[in-house]
Structure formats: C-alpha cells, structure tokens
Write a protein that holds these residues in place. Structure first.
Motif, PDB file in Angstrom:
ATOM      1  N   PHE A 393       0.858  -1.179   0.000  1.00 13.34           N
ATOM      2  CA  PHE A 393       0.000   0.000   0.000  1.00 13.34           C
ATOM      3  C   PHE A 393       0.900   1.236   0.000  1.00 13.34           C
ATOM      4  O   PHE A 393       2.101   1.153   0.296  1.00 13.34           O
ATOM      5  N   ALA A 553       0.187  -1.576  12.080  1.00 13.41           N
ATOM      6  CA  ALA A 553      -0.603  -2.367  11.131  1.00 13.41           C
ATOM      7  C   ALA A 553      -1.183  -3.603  11.814  1.00 13.41           C
ATOM      8  O   ALA A 553      -2.347  -3.975  11.598  1.00 13.41           O
ATOM      9  N   TYR A 586      -6.644   1.894   9.964  1.00  7.84           N
ATOM     10  CA  TYR A 586      -6.353   1.446   8.597  1.00  7.84           C
ATOM     11  C   TYR A 586      -6.272   2.630   7.639  1.00  7.84           C
ATOM     12  O   TYR A 586      -5.432   2.670   6.738  1.00  7.84           O
ATOM     13  N   ASP A 591      -3.943   1.446   4.346  1.00  4.93           N
ATOM     14  CA  ASP A 591      -4.208   0.050   3.981  1.00  4.93           C
ATOM     15  C   ASP A 591      -5.694  -0.088   3.650  1.00  4.93           C
ATOM     16  O   ASP A 591      -6.522  -0.414   4.498  1.00  4.93           O
TER      17      ASP A 591
END
Length: 723
Positions: A393, A553, A586, A591
């Motif tokens: 990403f 993440a 996110y 992402d």
C-alpha cells in the motif's frame, strides 16, 4: 511362336539336343486391396472419421478445390493407423475408389526408414508393373508411377508411418481424382495437406474401447461393465491412449482371473508404469522411444527437463529457466510440438505433455538437480515479489517486476500449479530451504483465490520440510500458515492446535513480532471454534506485544478481529466502537484492503443495532474497495449483507439484485457453493414476501465478521521478504 528350329548351314557331329523355353504371357499380379485389418474395438473417433470422409470424398466436400493429401498426425500409440485404415475401408465401401487402395508402411521411425524410392518400387509392383520394367532412376520411377495412376480409376494411397515430407512427396499422384492419406507422428504441414491432429480418447470412448476389445477376445467377458469405476481408473492410468488401452485389454485377456481393479492397482502403484504397459508384443515405452531417438540433443534434453517440471503445464518462462538459457527455447518447443511430444497448453505461452510422455521423459532423465534449484530460486524470487505487490500500500517501497496487482495476480494464476508442486519439493533435503521460503510466499494469494486445498497442501509441506531441515523459525511460520489454511477450510480445532505449536516455537526463539501475529491468529481460530472468551484473552496478549513493538498495522488488524469476538459475545456496542477504531487506523496507514474488512464488520455491528442507513453506508465503502481489489469472494459476502438489509427494510427488488450480484462475485471468486446459495435467495425473492421485520426463513444470516489474512510470513523472518 514357331514350332521348328532352323539350324541353317551348321555342321554337327554326334547327337544334337534342342532346348526350347515357353513363356505364358499373363499380367503381373497387383495389390490394390492391401489394407491391413481394422483395429479390434475401434471406437470414439466419429468426429475425426467424419473429417476424413469429407477429405476423401471425390466431390471435394463441396469446396472449390479437392483435397489431394490428408495428413493424420499425433503421438505414437494415439491410434493414427487405426483411424486411417477405418476411414479407408469406409471410403472403399462408399465406392469412392474403384481403382483400388494402395498401402505402404514407410517405417519412418525405425532405425532404417523406407525411402521414397523404395516405396515407389513397392507401389509400382502393387500396380502390376514387372520388376524388370521398373526404371533405374528415382525420377523415372516417379514418372512411371504417375503414368500408371493416370490410366486408372480413382485410387486411394495410404502412406502409413511417415516421418518426413521427403518420404511422401514422390508418392503424390498427378491427377486430382486420386487421394493420398498419410499418417505421421509429425505435423507434415509442408505437404500442403489437410491436417488432422489426433488427440487422446475421451474417458467415455476409452471405456468403450476397453469393453469392446475385451468382448472380442471373449464375448462373455463382462469385467469392464462389472467394474466401471475400476475401468475408469484403468483408462486414466493408460492416459486414454489407444495403444496403452489395447495393452491393458491384452493383459486382462491373458489372465481371465484378474480383476480390472487389480490391474489398475498394479499400474497405479508401479514405480515404472511404462514397464507395466507391455504385453510382450507391444510396448508404450518402445513406441515413445522411436520418437525420442530421432530428436536432436537439445530437443531431447528439453523434453527430459519438461518431464520433470512441476505442474501440468510449463510456461515458456519456466522452460527457459529449466534449460538454463535467457530466452524461451521456442524453436525446440515448436519442434517437439510438431513431433506431438508436447502441445500448447490452456494458457497463452504455456506447454503441456501427455501423462505417459511425461512418465517416459522422467524415466530417461538422469535427474537434473541444478535445473530444479534454478527453478526454485526463480519461483521464490518472483512469488515473493508478487506477494509484496498484493500486500503493498502507498508509502512502502515499490515491489520488483510487478507494476500492479493485476500483473502479480496474472503471473501467480499462470504459475499456480507449478508453484504449489515446487513447494512440495522441500520433502527432499537438498531443496528444503528454498522450498520452504517459496511456500511461505503463497498463502495470501491462495486464500485470495479461494484455492483452499492448495493452501493446506503448501502449508503442510512447508511445515514438514522445515521440521526435516531443523529450520525452527521456518517451522514456526509454517505452523502459523497451516493454522490459517485449516481455519479457512473450516477445521477450526486443528487450526487452534497449529497456532499453539507456532506460538510455542516463536516463544522459544524469542521472536516477539511472530508471537504477536500468532496470538492474533489464534484468537480468530478460537472464535471459529466457539471459544470466544479464550479468543478475547488471546487478542489482549497480541495487543500487549504489538503495542510494545510498535506494530500499528498489526494493531489495526487486531482491533478488527477483536471486534469480531465481541460480536460473537453479543457485546455489539463495544464491537461497533472497536471496528471504528480499526477503520480509523487502517485509513491512517493507507491500507485500503484492510479497511474493507473493518468497514464490512462495522456494517454488521450497525445492522445489529438497527442503524440500517449507517450500516448500508459502511457496507458500501467495503464493497467499493473489494471490487476495486477484485476480492470477489469477500465482495460477495458484503453484497449478501447488503441484500439482507434490503430484505429487512422491505426492498425486495434491491435485495434480489444484490443476491444476483453476489452470485456473480462468488462465481468469479471460485466459490460455487456460495454462488448457488445466493441464487437460491434471489429465486426466493421472485415470490411475494411476508410483510414482517423478521427475515424470512430462507433468508441467510448476516456474514460473520471476517478477519483480514495476516502476512504469510513474518516481516522479520530471515531469508524471506522483509516488509
């Protein structure tokens, strides 16, 4: 003829004896009906027979130009001669060749093939030309041959087993009323012929051949009909090759007490299947060997390498790697294709070979460990790069080679069967390290494409290979991936056990990042197993580790999965708040694929709270991302969740439309069972629904919150790609 002898003015002393020689002037014998007998049990070639009849038809099949030459080509043992002889008999019976049928076997693949000149002599004698009247030179013989044919009614010339155009060209007649039918293992396109490549029999035709041929040997022999499943297995082991099937029939016929299952078992367990396909008179190996011995060294080596390649098809890229060359060996591949030892695959740029040819090539190969090492290194490099692209990403380094997700998926799709097979080479010690590394690159892709059987196979093979090699961190990663595979396949209990094994290894190794990831995955497996409170504890352990190492993440994923557990525990408001936290994190990380899972799960929580408008908005965000990423399986889940909201709010037309879209998405995502379920719900909505806030009985439940699949391998694992 004079009945006396005039000695003229000769002077003779003693007794005189006269010797007279009388010759009866009769025509030389001909051989204009010399077809060999039809093959026993011939079947399954109706379409090909129809095409040959059209080519041999003296009317020219309705085309502007009559077909002078027809060439039937195919692998040795594929039944070319049997088909050609069958077609020739049919043509004679139709009265198309009143001048007769000439037959010549050119023995093109024997050590000493019949030359065209020798074939001309044989055909001239068959036409009734006295041996002493056959000219001395090849050109004169060809001229006399054409002249003889010119004086006759239509003749069919069947030239069997040719290996080159040079063997056949001098045998072509000058007149258009005659026909030439050629069989060859090579495509003789240089003859300007109507080409008919011959493939293996269908399973149904192979079964019919077995039954017919065995009943010819003994009319009351019903073993094939009595053991249909075993007969189907026998046909498969024979590669649906007529020669192998005929050999199988002979083996059964000579041993009436042997069952079909017994013979199939012998072939299936034989170390050398080709050795078993030998009835003392015919041999599949000997047939293939005739073709193999004619190959130049480079082509023979390539055939051996392709036989040892993983997967049913080999891309040109892989062929180059196996051969150790920079460019794809296209010239050699095409030559092997002309010899019917390989053929074009289903995917563009791919090649495949018959199962028995593969077995032959593997048997004659001495084994090329270097080629396998090259291929494993090649597969690992690009599977790792493709996996990086799928997981990429914005803000991360650009992966090598693959500019887009579509590029990465296209390469993985093309090479999937080979990648899965090569990952299993790790059971052999010298390939273990690289095979484990390759296997650890594949789970995310295989889950994405819903290839769950392959996912379990690859993960289990990696675990076994890492254990055999004493690679403990590889074992930890492989146990983790196996747990993910088992959970995706519906075996939550086994998944829990696998994750516990992985967690213990990571703890022993002191790898906290790996341990954190496994705690997270263990929580998801425990949720699937119905052990929700244990799952929440596992997520809390994961959060502590992720927070300590600063893995944001991992935290975003953790919040998503924890929200799922809270939903299962009926803590809906807490779940909603956790999903919001996951969505926000996110988004900060960029992402979008991870955010799709959180948005989908937030939609479920909002729907349970009766906030249908907000739920519809959340589902819409998830769906847009999943369609963008072509994550069709999960897109189908989100569409079904939307359909359920529309049903609950009495909007059946919109619900039905989303069920139909879901069915299409599931089909594209390789989930036929789910597609059928969505179609059934759509069909239900064609009937009026009861006006109630409670979903009808046939209405599917909301999809459970789905955890995003973690990285197939930890980012800090040595020897694997580091994110």
């Amino acid at each position: 003829m004079s009945d006396h002898v005039d000695f003229g003015d000769g002077t003779f002393y003693g007794q005189v004896v006269g010797k007279a020689e009388y010759r009866q002037q009769a025509p030389a014998p001909t051989a204009l009906d010399a077809l060999p007998p039809r093959a026993a049990g011939f079947t399954g070639r109706d379409e090909e027979l129809g095409r040959l009849r059209a080519a041999l038809d003296p009317s020219g099949s309705g085309t502007e130009q009559a077909v002078l030459v027809t060439a039937v080509s195919g692998l040795g043992g594929i039944g070319k001669t049997a088909l050609a002889v069958q077609a020739a008999y049919a043509a004679r019976e139709a009265g198309w060749f009143p001048g007769g049928v000439l037959f010549v076997n050119l023995h093109g693949y024997d050590d000493v093939p019949v030359t065209a000149d020798q074939a001309l002599q044989s055909l001239l004698r068959a036409l009734g030309v006295e041996p002493e009247h056959i000219p001395a030179t090849a050109d004169e013989r060809a001229g006399l041959y054409r002249s003889e044919l010119a004086e006759r009614e239509a003749v069919l010339i069947l030239a069997d087993n040719a290996s080159s155009p040079e063997q056949v060209r001098p045998l072509l007649p000058g007149g258009a009323r005659h026909r030439v039918l050629v069989t060859s293992r090579d495509r003789l396109a240089q003859l300007g012929a109507r080409l008919l490549p011959l493939d293996q029999l269908t399973p149904e035709a192979a079964y019919e051949l077995l039954d017919r041929a065995l009943r010819i040997a003994e009319p009351d022999d019903g073993r094939i009909a009595a053991e249909r499943e075993a007969a189907a297995r026998l046909a498969e082991l024979c590669g649906y090759l007529p020669l192998a099937l005929q050999i199988g029939v002979a083996l059964l016929a000579e041993d009436p007490g042997k069952s079909v299952a017994e013979l199939a078992g012998e072939l299936g367990t034989s170390y050398d299947r080709l050795a078993a396909l030998d009835d003392g008179d015919r041999s599949v190996r000997a047939t293939f060997d005739l073709s193999y011995r004619r190959l130049p060294d480079d082509q023979a080596r390539l055939l051996r390498l392709l036989a040892g390649a993983p997967g049913p098809e080999v891309s040109e890229e892989v062929a180059a790697v196996l051969a150790g060359v920079e460019e794809a060996p296209l010239r050699d591949l095409r030559a092997l294709a002309r010899a019917h030892l390989v053929e074009r695959g289903n995917s563009r740029g791919c090649w495949r070979m018959h199962d028995l040819v593969r077995a032959f090539g593997a048997a004659v190969a001495a084994g090329d460990a270097e080629a396998r090492q090259r291929l494993l290194a090649h597969y690992y490099r690009w599977a790792d790069a493709a996996d990086d692209r799928l997981m990429w990403f914005p803000g991360e380094p650009e992966p090598e080679r693959f500019a887009t997700r579509a590029d990465a998926l296209a390469w993985l799709d093309r090479e999937r069967a080979g990648l899965v097979a090569a990952a299993q080479w790790g059971r052999e010690q010298r390939y273990a390290d690289m095979a484990v590394r390759l296997a650890l690159c594949l789970p995310h892709y295989l889950e994405w494409r819903r290839q769950l059987d392959d996912l379990v196979t690859v993960s289990r093979a990696a675990q076994e290979a890492a254990h055999s090699a004493g690679y403990r961190e590889g074992q930890a990663m492989a146990w983790n991936n196996l747990g993910l595979a088992l959970r995706q396949s519906g075996d939550a209990g086994a998944a829990v056990d696998a994750h516990i094994r992985s967690r213990e290894l990571y703890q022993d190794l002191g790898k906290r990042a790996g341990e954190a990831q496994v705690w997270n995955n263990l929580g998801s497996a425990l949720v699937e197993a119905g052990r929700v409170e244990e799952a929440i504890d596992a997520y809390l352990h994961a959060h502590e580790l992720l927070h300590d190492i600063g893995d944001r993440a991992g935290e975003a994923q953790l919040w998503n999965n924890l929200g799922n557990a809270l939903l299962k525990a009926d803590r809906i408001v807490d779940a909603r708040d956790i999903f919001v936290r996951s969505c926000d994190l996110y988004q900060v990380l960029g992402d979008r694929n991870g955010a799709a899972a959180a948005w989908n799960n937030l939609g479920i929580a909002l729907s349970e709270l009766g906030q249908t408008d907000d739920a519809t908005t959340a589902y819409g965000k998830a769906l847009a991302i999943r369609e963008e990423f072509e994550d069709w399986y999960k897109a189908g889940q989100t569409m079904e969740n939307l359909a359920l909201i529309y049903r609950r709010t009495h909007r059946p037309a919109e619900a039905r439309a989303h069920y139909l879209r879901a069915a299409d998405a599931y089909t594209r995502g390789n989930a036929p069972q789910e597609a059928a379920g969505a179609l059934a719900c759509a069909a239900f909505l064609t009937a009026p629904e009861e006006p109630t806030d409670t979903p009808a009985q046939a209405s599917p439940p909301a999809r459970t919150a789905d955890s995003a699949l973690p990285s197939p391998h930890p980012p800090d694992a040595p020897g694997t790609a580091v994110r």
